[in-house]
Write a protein that holds these residues in place. Structure first.
Motif, mmCIF file in Angstrom:
data_model
loop_
_atom_site.group_PDB
_atom_site.id
_atom_site.type_symbol
_atom_site.label_atom_id
_atom_site.label_comp_id
_atom_site.label_asym_id
_atom_site.label_seq_id
_atom_site.Cartn_x
_atom_site.Cartn_y
_atom_site.Cartn_z
ATOM 1 N N LYS A 24 0.829 -1.209 0.000
ATOM 2 C CA LYS A 24 0.000 0.000 0.000
ATOM 3 C C LYS A 24 0.861 1.256 0.000
ATOM 4 N N LYS A 27 2.082 2.195 -3.277
ATOM 5 C CA LYS A 27 1.001 2.442 -4.244
ATOM 6 C C LYS A 27 1.054 1.466 -5.425
ATOM 7 N N VAL A 28 1.209 0.189 -5.090
ATOM 8 C CA VAL A 28 1.248 -0.851 -6.116
ATOM 9 C C VAL A 28 -0.112 -0.913 -6.802
ATOM 10 N N GLN A 29 -0.095 -0.719 -8.101
ATOM 11 C CA GLN A 29 -1.334 -0.800 -8.864
ATOM 12 C C GLN A 29 -1.658 -2.263 -9.113
ATOM 13 N N GLN A 30 -2.911 -2.584 -9.008
ATOM 14 C CA GLN A 30 -3.420 -3.946 -9.198
ATOM 15 C C GLN A 30 -2.658 -4.958 -8.339
ATOM 16 N N TYR A 63 5.350 -8.617 -11.626
ATOM 17 C CA TYR A 63 4.125 -8.512 -12.411
ATOM 18 C C TYR A 63 4.221 -9.477 -13.581
#
Length: 70
Positions: A24, A27-30, A63
């Motif tokens: 969090k 700010k990890v997207q997905q 990812y």
């Protein structure tokens, strides 16, 4: 402040911090599409809330991309 290596970069974090909080904070997207390695070991998603990051840990957010045609 504690120093960790996150995706090859030195980062300072305030301890205690769980893996979920680290995700969090960065700010990890997905996040549902991310796999995490901690000190070269994959971490089960069910353990993210409970696993505490320590000074000197090496964390990698991975990812996985799919798709494409040949």
């Amino acid at each position: 402040m504690a120093k960790i290596i996150l995706n090859g970069e030195t980062q300072e974090v305030e301890l205690p911090i769980s893996l979920t909080e680290l995700i969090k904070q960065n700010k990890v997207q997905q996040p549902e599409m991310v796999s995490v390695q901690l000190n070269d070991e994959f971490v089960d998603r069910n353990d993210w809330d409970f696993l505490q990051i320590k000074e000197g840990d090496i964390v990698d957010f991975l990812y996985f991309m799919g798709g494409g045609t040949l």
